[in-house]
Design an enzyme around this catalytic site. Sequence first.
Site, PDB file in Angstrom:
ATOM      1  N   LYS B  77      44.305 -11.047 -40.042  1.00 29.62           N
ATOM      2  CA  LYS B  77      43.345  -9.977 -40.339  1.00 29.62           C
ATOM      3  C   LYS B  77      44.120  -8.672 -40.537  1.00 29.62           C
ATOM      4  O   LYS B  77      45.088  -8.411 -39.806  1.00 29.62           O
ATOM      5  CB  LYS B  77      42.348  -9.852 -39.181  1.00 29.62           C
ATOM      6  CG  LYS B  77      41.223  -8.842 -39.424  1.00 29.62           C
ATOM      7  CD  LYS B  77      40.216  -8.814 -38.280  1.00 29.62           C
ATOM      8  CE  LYS B  77      39.077  -7.840 -38.516  1.00 29.62           C
ATOM      9  NZ  LYS B  77      38.089  -7.814 -37.407  1.00 29.62           N
ATOM     10  N   SER B 152      33.053  -8.228 -38.541  1.00 30.85           N
ATOM     11  CA  SER B 152      33.993  -7.573 -39.436  1.00 30.85           C
ATOM     12  C   SER B 152      35.096  -8.493 -39.957  1.00 30.85           C
ATOM     13  O   SER B 152      35.723  -8.180 -40.960  1.00 30.85           O
ATOM     14  CB  SER B 152      34.651  -6.386 -38.737  1.00 30.85           C
ATOM     15  OG  SER B 152      35.474  -6.821 -37.665  1.00 30.85           O
ATOM     16  N   SER B 176      32.537  -9.803 -34.060  1.00 31.93           N
ATOM     17  CA  SER B 176      33.276  -9.839 -35.324  1.00 31.93           C
ATOM     18  C   SER B 176      34.113 -11.086 -35.577  1.00 31.93           C
ATOM     19  O   SER B 176      34.615 -11.259 -36.689  1.00 31.93           O
ATOM     20  CB  SER B 176      34.169  -8.604 -35.443  1.00 31.93           C
ATOM     21  OG  SER B 176      33.402  -7.486 -35.770  1.00 31.93           O
TER      22      SER B 176
END
Lengths: 95, 485
Positions: B77, B152, B176
């Site tokens: 990420k 997210s 998330s």
Amino acid sequence: MALSKSDVEKIAHLARLEINDADIPLYANNLTNILSFVEQMSAVDTTGVEPMAHPLAASQRLRPDIVTETNQRELFQSIAPQVEAGLYLVPKVIE
Amino acid sequence: MLHNKTIAELSADLHAGEYSSEHLTRIFLARIEQFNPQLNALVTVTAEQALADARVADARLKAGTAGPLTGIPLVQKDIFCTKGVKTSCGSRMLDNFIAPYDATTVAKLRDAGMVMVGKANMDEFAMGSSNETSFYGPVKNPWDTAAVPGGSSGGSAAAVAARLAPVATGTDTGGSIRQPAALCGITGIKPTYGRVSRYGMIAFASSLDQGGPMARTAEDCALVLRAMSGFDERDSTSVDMPVPDYRATLNDSIQGLKIGLPKEYFGEGLDAQVAQVIDDAIKQYRALGAEVVEISLPNTQLAVPTYYVVAPAECSSNLSRFDGVRFGYRCENPHDLLDLYKRSRGEGFGPEVKRRIMIGTYALSAGYYDAYYIKAQQLRRLISDDFIQAFKQVDVIMGPTSPTVAFNIGEKVADPVTMYLSDIYTIAVNLAGLPGMSIPAGFVGKRPVGLQLIGNYFAEARLLNVAHKYQQATDWHGRVPPGLE
């Protein structure tokens, strides 16, 4: 409670955020909605409840006072917007 | 089809010399080239470095010094700092930021021999539930490109679902990891707060943020979580506890396992078809020998309002470091220092980040601190106590991860509060600091449904075990999005 234009301007100033004038009504509306939503909290009686700042009830550990990091100024300043002679440059603060 | 194999299968093949890590890495890089333009799951592809790392992994495999993750491709990420590689956090503010050091998670997974093929798109500074707040544009859900992937960690989830990599890292501040895992039909685990180091993971809300793996199976999550976890003196809230071999207990019996179903997670707001899928999953657990009891988490409704004081308060403080002086975006021609700060931040941050900074600033300002911030911390205690009570009765709590399947791109952007409510079942877990998981449990139409598993503190091994048993009995986790077979 509804936030006014001047409330938004004050908060944005405290947060050091430039907000375009044209966008202020939308922010005022959004922020008012969010604050009315979180307002539900006040309906709960929390007398005597100890605030919880952190999930694990641990105190911060201390480390021995020894040097663990080396100076990497050049590396860190290589990604800075503006530097000179090892210093970060900003607009003149004192005339 | 190598891209459909799990890490456990790929690792066995690599160790047996069936093919090289370089070969495997090229397969995933080719898929990224083919599918990423339409999905927008990755914002940076590190092909050259990946091939170099794969060749190092191949040498370790030949020399007999390889571990179970050596040579396995991975997506990070874009919230994790990667030395020498752009680390944007989905923001214009960091669009020019080349991290000067590695996050602990990045270093640990590299040391384990994993090969980073790229960095995943995400909501800006991890603030969002749909991946629509990214400076780089929304990610498409591989199951239905009209839908969001969740957020997210939406890019991470989409990358794994689309087989652009066998595993990706994610972070979870209010859901998330779990919510995008659910919406993309993959498996993800948010460990107990403190289990995975936060060093080099760009901070959003420090008392809630926690990293974890997103993969296709619980077994793969077990392998990667073990490598990510452990004490780190560079993270002041890292927990100094031994890391179990999560894989060793995957097949433990769940006969007599006590599952609690919070009645508040099955009430108003839950889509009826999602509820049906969750009911079927619970039936499967009964068939596997588990006992199911109804429990109550009475303060559930307060979790989202509490979170939207605590998280913005912490974010307004954490994001004050972005000042246009030391790194990141700086506005053109500032006329004084205040103008430099205000315009760099005003132009560098997107609208959702600005909203949260302003909410946090307001909640922490003189005269409002007690009514908002202290009040929220008191409610956080009540929400957390609900779980402590529940775990006196049950081993695991289950329910839906998200009240609906993936919604359409654009559907909720105009109304922040509606968007916030899509995390209603995940947020309380972060406030309490507990571990939580989402596993694929079925579909509504084309769109996947996730089953959430919540465990007691440091019960990651039990969660992975309970998830693995379900995946041995079902094949939802093995489904491939159409066109991506």
